[in-house]
Write an enzyme that holds these catalytic residues in place. Structure first.
Site, PDB file in Angstrom:
ATOM      1  CB  THR A 169     -25.751-121.143  22.079  1.00  0.00           C
ATOM      2  OG1 THR A 169     -26.908-120.395  21.725  1.00  0.00           O
ATOM      3  CG2 THR A 169     -25.607-122.336  21.165  1.00  0.00           C
ATOM      4  CD  GLU A 206     -29.016-103.516  24.582  1.00  0.00           C
ATOM      5  OE1 GLU A 206     -30.068-103.215  23.999  1.00  0.00           O
ATOM      6  OE2 GLU A 206     -28.528-104.670  24.541  1.00  0.00           O
ATOM      7  NE  ARG A 230     -39.959-118.377  21.597  1.00  0.00           N
ATOM      8  CZ  ARG A 230     -40.576-118.702  20.471  1.00  0.00           C
ATOM      9  NH1 ARG A 230     -41.520-119.592  20.469  1.00  0.00           N
ATOM     10  NH2 ARG A 230     -40.231-118.120  19.350  1.00  0.00           N
ATOM     11  CG  ASP A 268     -24.185-115.252  27.011  1.00  0.00           C
ATOM     12  OD1 ASP A 268     -24.999-115.373  26.072  1.00  0.00           O
ATOM     13  OD2 ASP A 268     -24.293-114.388  27.892  1.00  0.00           O
ATOM     14  N   GLY A 314     -25.797-104.462  22.901  1.00  0.00           N
ATOM     15  CA  GLY A 314     -24.593-104.926  23.580  1.00  0.00           C
ATOM     16  C   GLY A 314     -24.817-105.484  24.965  1.00  0.00           C
ATOM     17  NE  ARG A 315     -28.409-109.550  27.768  1.00  0.00           N
ATOM     18  CZ  ARG A 315     -29.687-109.417  28.142  1.00  0.00           C
ATOM     19  NH1 ARG A 315     -30.601-109.099  27.250  1.00  0.00           N
ATOM     20  NH2 ARG A 315     -30.055-109.588  29.392  1.00  0.00           N
ATOM     21  N   GLY A 375     -29.787-115.250  19.737  1.00  0.00           N
ATOM     22  CA  GLY A 375     -30.168-114.236  18.750  1.00  0.00           C
ATOM     23  C   GLY A 375     -29.373-114.414  17.461  1.00  0.00           C
ATOM     24  CD  GLN A 396     -27.307-101.656  17.305  1.00  0.00           C
ATOM     25  OE1 GLN A 396     -26.305-101.532  17.997  1.00  0.00           O
ATOM     26  NE2 GLN A 396     -28.521-101.537  17.820  1.00  0.00           N
ATOM     27  CB  THR A 426     -22.715-112.406  20.436  1.00  0.00           C
ATOM     28  OG1 THR A 426     -23.389-111.219  20.884  1.00  0.00           O
ATOM     29  CG2 THR A 426     -21.343-112.436  21.068  1.00  0.00           C
ATOM     30  CB  ILE A 427     -23.911-107.974  17.208  1.00  0.00           C
ATOM     31  CG1 ILE A 427     -25.020-107.782  18.246  1.00  0.00           C
ATOM     32  CG2 ILE A 427     -24.449-108.555  15.924  1.00  0.00           C
ATOM     33  CD1 ILE A 427     -26.006-106.666  17.886  1.00  0.00           C
ATOM     34  CG  ASP A 428     -24.288-108.353  22.532  1.00  0.00           C
ATOM     35  OD1 ASP A 428     -24.734-107.582  21.664  1.00  0.00           O
ATOM     36  OD2 ASP A 428     -25.008-109.012  23.298  1.00  0.00           O
ATOM     37  CG  ASP A 434     -21.190-110.537  25.367  1.00  0.00           C
ATOM     38  OD1 ASP A 434     -21.194-111.397  24.461  1.00  0.00           O
ATOM     39  OD2 ASP A 434     -22.193-110.278  26.050  1.00  0.00           O
ATOM     40  CG  HIS A 446     -33.861-106.322  16.704  1.00  0.00           C
ATOM     41  ND1 HIS A 446     -34.582-105.651  17.662  1.00  0.00           N
ATOM     42  CD2 HIS A 446     -33.535-107.527  17.234  1.00  0.00           C
ATOM     43  CE1 HIS A 446     -34.706-106.424  18.725  1.00  0.00           C
ATOM     44  NE2 HIS A 446     -34.083-107.562  18.507  1.00  0.00           N
TER      45      HIS A 446
HETATM   46  O1  F6P Z   1     -27.112-110.472  22.482  1.00  0.00           O
HETATM   47  C1  F6P Z   1     -27.411-109.915  21.265  1.00  0.00           C
HETATM   48  C2  F6P Z   1     -28.504-108.907  21.384  1.00  0.00           C
HETATM   49  O2  F6P Z   1     -28.679-108.356  20.108  1.00  0.00           O
HETATM   50  C3  F6P Z   1     -28.291-107.840  22.459  1.00  0.00           C
HETATM   51  O3  F6P Z   1     -27.354-106.870  22.069  1.00  0.00           O
HETATM   52  C4  F6P Z   1     -29.698-107.331  22.648  1.00  0.00           C
HETATM   53  O4  F6P Z   1     -29.905-106.750  23.910  1.00  0.00           O
HETATM   54  C5  F6P Z   1     -30.495-108.582  22.509  1.00  0.00           C
HETATM   55  O5  F6P Z   1     -29.730-109.498  21.752  1.00  0.00           O
HETATM   56  C6  F6P Z   1     -31.836-108.402  21.850  1.00  0.00           C
HETATM   57  O6  F6P Z   1     -32.501-109.610  21.867  1.00  0.00           O
HETATM   58  P1  F6P Z   1     -33.918-109.859  21.193  1.00  0.00           P
HETATM   59  O7  F6P Z   1     -33.664-110.156  19.743  1.00  0.00           O
HETATM   60  O8  F6P Z   1     -34.454-111.023  21.929  1.00  0.00           O
HETATM   61  O9  F6P Z   1     -34.720-108.610  21.335  1.00  0.00           O
END
Ligand code: F6P
Length: 364
Positions: free
Chosen positions: A111, A227, A78, A109, A176-177, A15, A279, A131-133, A135, A277
């Site tokens: 990549t 989330e 993908r 993670d 944040g998954r 992402g 964020q 990553t914004i997460d 993590d 998104h």
């Molecule tokens: O891992 C980054 C993230 O923004 C997560 O926080 C979120 O759940 C996910 O990607 C959203 O992914 P997509 O852009 O595929 O909807």
């Protein structure tokens, strides 16, 4: 102009995230300036490597990128070489055909797991944590996180004024998954009364009781929720059960699920907001511009020094590196003794537990 000394590929995977372009700029300019390298942008992450889609990156091409959101190289979840028949062999073959001496992979993670697999096949790879997460294992701060926290904090402040005016319970859901870093840090910065994290399952009766106590004091309630947070007697909420681009199910809707369960237990009306998104988009904060630049320069230095199979990281505020083998397929989650978590507990922030652990008294 002297003949370039080496040819370095650069890609962004997974992402997108604020600060990707700032890393692209820093890596490219540092490699050109210090090593007279030729930098080749690979389009759409590892998909572009498997399909040999590239674009040259010059000093001038990247010079204006510092504050630009997204990634000029494109990205996708993908076409993961690890899930594609002959994917790794194709990526290795194309890297060789392109004459790449090294590859800088900017990603999270997924990549970094691919980067590790390719490095085991002999590709000379350096990773940069995105990553914004926030993590990524072994890295205390990924770029993009600060920008996401700033966006969520702003949203919490906006939700707060309307919630306060109406005496409502307001729930804001962050990304944040399965890690709650965005919810925790933004929740503190945005003065949330309750923070719900994927790492701490919440109890509906305990939550209702906190909200009712606040109602009795004519107080509204602000809840910041990751989330991936779930109730003790519930499960994770998915936006769609079907896997997204990444092959993983897409999370989303936890705020609405919580609203529906909490509403019958309280007096006040509840409203739920999912930031989504918002964020991930937009220009990086000054902190993220600086962090992305530091990471990019450090990655270029590792390439110049021939130190491969490494991820650039931040440890105790200082640049460092860690083997990709220690990062691949890992998730850094909030631990029970995390200092920020303890700080919030000491302030009386509720985490939805039936029996919150006792916090040490204030030493003042
Ligand atoms: O891992 C980054 C993230 O923004 C997560 O926080 C979120 O759940 C996910 O990607 C959203 O992914 P997509 O852009 O595929 O909807």
């Amino acid at each position: 102009m002297n003949k370039p000394q080496q040819r370095v590929g650069l890609l962004t995977g997974g992402g997108d995230c604020p600060g990707l372009n700032a890393v692209i700029r820093a890596v490219t300019q540092c490699l050109i300036r210090q090593c007279n390298a030729e930098v080749i942008g690979i389009q759409d992450g590892f998909a572009g490597l498997m399909e040999s889609r590239t674009v040259p990156l010059s000093w001038e091409r990247v010079d204006d990128l510092l504050a630009l959101g997204g990634t000029v190289l494109g990205t996708t979840n993908r076409l993961n070489p690890l899930d594609t028949p002959d994917g790794v062999a194709r990526a290795m073959h194309n890297a060789h055909a392109l004459g790449l001496d090294a590859l800088v992979a900017i990603g999270g993670d997924g990549t970094l797991t691919i980067a590790h697999a390719l490095s085991q096949q002999g590709m000379q790879v350096v990773g940069v944590p995105k990553t914004i997460d926030n993590d990524i294992e072994g890295c205390e701060r990924s770029f993009g996180f600060d920008t996401a926290v700033a966006t969520v904090t702003d949203a919490l402040e906006r939700v707060q004024t309307t919630g306060q005016s109406h005496g409502r319970i307001m729930i804001l859901e962050t990304m944040g998954r399965h890690a709650g870093w965005i919810a925790l840090e933004a929740g503190i910065a945005g003065a949330a009364d309750i923070i719900l994290l994927p790492e701490i399952d919440h109890d509906m009766a305990a939550l209702a009781s906190v909200c009712r106590e606040r109602e009795a004091r004519h107080d509204f309630t602000l809840i910041c929720m990751g989330e991936g947070a779930k109730a003790v007697d519930g499960g994770i909420t998915y936006d769609t059960p079907a896997p997204g681009d990444s092959g993983k199910p897409r999370l989303g809707g936890a705020a609405m699920a919580l609203r529906d369960r909490l509403q019958p237990l309280v007096q006040s009306e509840i409203r739920a907001t999912v930031l989504g998104h918002v964020q991930r988009g937009g220009s990086p904060t000054p902190f993220d511009r600086v962090l992305a630049t530091r990471y990019g320069v450090h990655a270029a230095n590792l390439v110049a020094q021939g130190e491969f199979g490494q991820l650039v990281t931040l440890r105790d505020g200082k640049l460092a590196s860690i083997g990709l083998d220690r990062v691949a397929s890992q998730t850094r989650r909030i631990q029970a003794n995390d200092p920020l978590l303890l700080t919030a507990r000491q302030l009386g922030v509720h985490f939805g537990e039936a029996q919150p652990p006792t916090t040490p008294g204030c030493s003042c």
